[in-house]
Design a protein around this motif. Structure first.
Motif, PDB file in Angstrom:
ATOM      1  N   GLN A 179       0.630  -1.501  -0.099  1.00 59.46           N
ATOM      2  CA  GLN A 179       0.003   0.165   0.069  1.00 59.46           C
ATOM      3  C   GLN A 179       0.777   1.387  -0.130  1.00 59.46           C
ATOM      4  N   GLN A 180       1.994   1.198   0.679  1.00 61.38           N
ATOM      5  CA  GLN A 180       2.889   2.251   0.631  1.00 61.38           C
ATOM      6  C   GLN A 180       3.341   2.545  -0.847  1.00 61.38           C
ATOM      7  N   GLN A 181       3.803   1.598  -1.633  1.00 65.21           N
ATOM      8  CA  GLN A 181       4.251   1.644  -2.789  1.00 65.21           C
ATOM      9  C   GLN A 181       3.072   2.130  -3.809  1.00 65.21           C
ATOM     10  N   LEU A 182       1.894   1.764  -3.507  1.00 64.11           N
ATOM     11  CA  LEU A 182       0.514   2.341  -4.206  1.00 64.11           C
ATOM     12  C   LEU A 182       0.417   3.823  -3.911  1.00 64.11           C
ATOM     13  N   GLN A 183       0.631   4.158  -2.869  1.00 60.32           N
ATOM     14  CA  GLN A 183       0.350   5.460  -2.344  1.00 60.32           C
ATOM     15  C   GLN A 183       1.539   6.322  -3.003  1.00 60.32           C
ATOM     16  N   LYS A 184       2.753   5.938  -3.438  1.00 59.31           N
ATOM     17  CA  LYS A 184       3.579   6.782  -4.174  1.00 59.31           C
ATOM     18  C   LYS A 184       2.920   6.801  -5.610  1.00 59.31           C
ATOM     19  N   ILE A 211       0.714   0.788 -11.568  1.00 57.37           N
ATOM     20  CA  ILE A 211       0.365  -0.126 -10.523  1.00 57.37           C
ATOM     21  C   ILE A 211       0.297  -1.557 -11.356  1.00 57.37           C
ATOM     22  N   LYS A 212      -0.325  -1.503 -12.376  1.00 58.85           N
ATOM     23  CA  LYS A 212      -0.439  -2.948 -13.244  1.00 58.85           C
ATOM     24  C   LYS A 212       0.858  -3.668 -13.154  1.00 58.85           C
ATOM     25  N   THR A 213       1.888  -2.620 -13.771  1.00 56.08           N
ATOM     26  CA  THR A 213       3.215  -3.165 -13.625  1.00 56.08           C
ATOM     27  C   THR A 213       3.724  -4.094 -12.408  1.00 56.08           C
ATOM     28  N   TYR A 214       3.412  -2.988 -11.059  1.00 56.89           N
ATOM     29  CA  TYR A 214       3.868  -3.291  -9.864  1.00 56.89           C
ATOM     30  C   TYR A 214       3.169  -4.756  -9.447  1.00 56.89           C
ATOM     31  N   LEU A 215       1.686  -4.817  -9.636  1.00 54.21           N
ATOM     32  CA  LEU A 215       1.005  -5.926  -9.044  1.00 54.21           C
ATOM     33  C   LEU A 215       0.903  -7.150 -10.114  1.00 54.21           C
ATOM     34  N   ASP A 216       1.556  -6.769 -11.268  1.00 55.47           N
ATOM     35  CA  ASP A 216       1.492  -7.974 -12.270  1.00 55.47           C
ATOM     36  C   ASP A 216       0.178  -8.190 -12.847  1.00 55.47           C
TER      37      ASP A 216
END
Length: 203
Positions: free
Chosen positions: A57-62, A162-167
């Motif tokens: 979630q901290q990564q999503l926040q960024k 986000i799509k890249t980060y979470l595959d």
């Protein structure tokens, strides 16, 4: 509280209690109710990814203009749309599998779908996804409130990152981010235009 009062009191919340959690079973139950939302030709094109991991979630926040509610939410619901859901054969097969359609009705149904998309070709493209997933999202927000959770709908989000980060499948289109939790500070009171400013009634 009346049903109308309950609906009127929905507010966008940006301050969540970071200690609140939400179980997977509760999330699935909430989404099953939310899925009763309407969609064109019953396509149900929504796809939902729920993140309930503080580090992620901290990564999503960024990736969301560093908005704090993303990091402190009990869970972050990511709503996507899948254009494949509008494929005519997919729609027909779903209706047949669930006995919403009999074999002798298939040709008529296909013709109706063809006529519909001829009138509204945009409804099987991005505008259609935004409408259908938007209907789902509003339903989801009300369902979440009935379970005791607050939300804030967000579009200021880099969905591609986000799509890249979470595959997440690249073909899915990012529609909305919905942080969910329990408010520590109430949302702002509603200030809306008077109904006379936006309604025209024709007799």
């Amino acid at each position: 509280m009346s049903y109308l009062e309950f609906l009127d009191q929905r507010k966008s919340v940006r301050h969540f209690d970071p200690h609140v959690t939400i179980s997977d079973t509760t999330i699935q139950n909430i989404l099953q109710h939310a899925a009763n939302a309407p969609s064109n030709n019953n396509a149900q094109p929504w796809r939902v990814v729920v993140v309930k991991n503080p580090t992620k979630q901290q990564q999503l926040q960024k990736m969301s203009a560093n908005q704090a509610q993303v990091g402190t939410a009990a869970a972050v619901f990511l709503l996507f749309g899948d254009l494949k859901a509008y494929d005519t054969q997919t729609l027909i097969q779903f209706s047949l599998a669930h006995h919403l359609l009999s074999a002798d009705q298939v040709a008529t149904k296909k013709q109706r779908i063809k006529q519909y998309f001829a009138l509204h070709p945009e409804d099987k493209q991005t505008p259609g996804l935004r409408l259908d997933v938007g209907l789902f999202a509003m339903n989801l927000m009300h369902v979440l409130r009935s379970f005791g959770y607050d939300t804030t709908p967000m579009r200021g989000v880099d969905f591609q990152k986000i799509k890249t980060y979470l595959d997440i499948p690249n073909a899915w289109q990012g529609i909305l981010m919905l942080p969910v939790g329990i408010a520590t500070i109430p949302g702002h009171a509603h200030v809306r235009h008077d109904v006379t400013e936006f309604v025209r009634i024709i007799h």
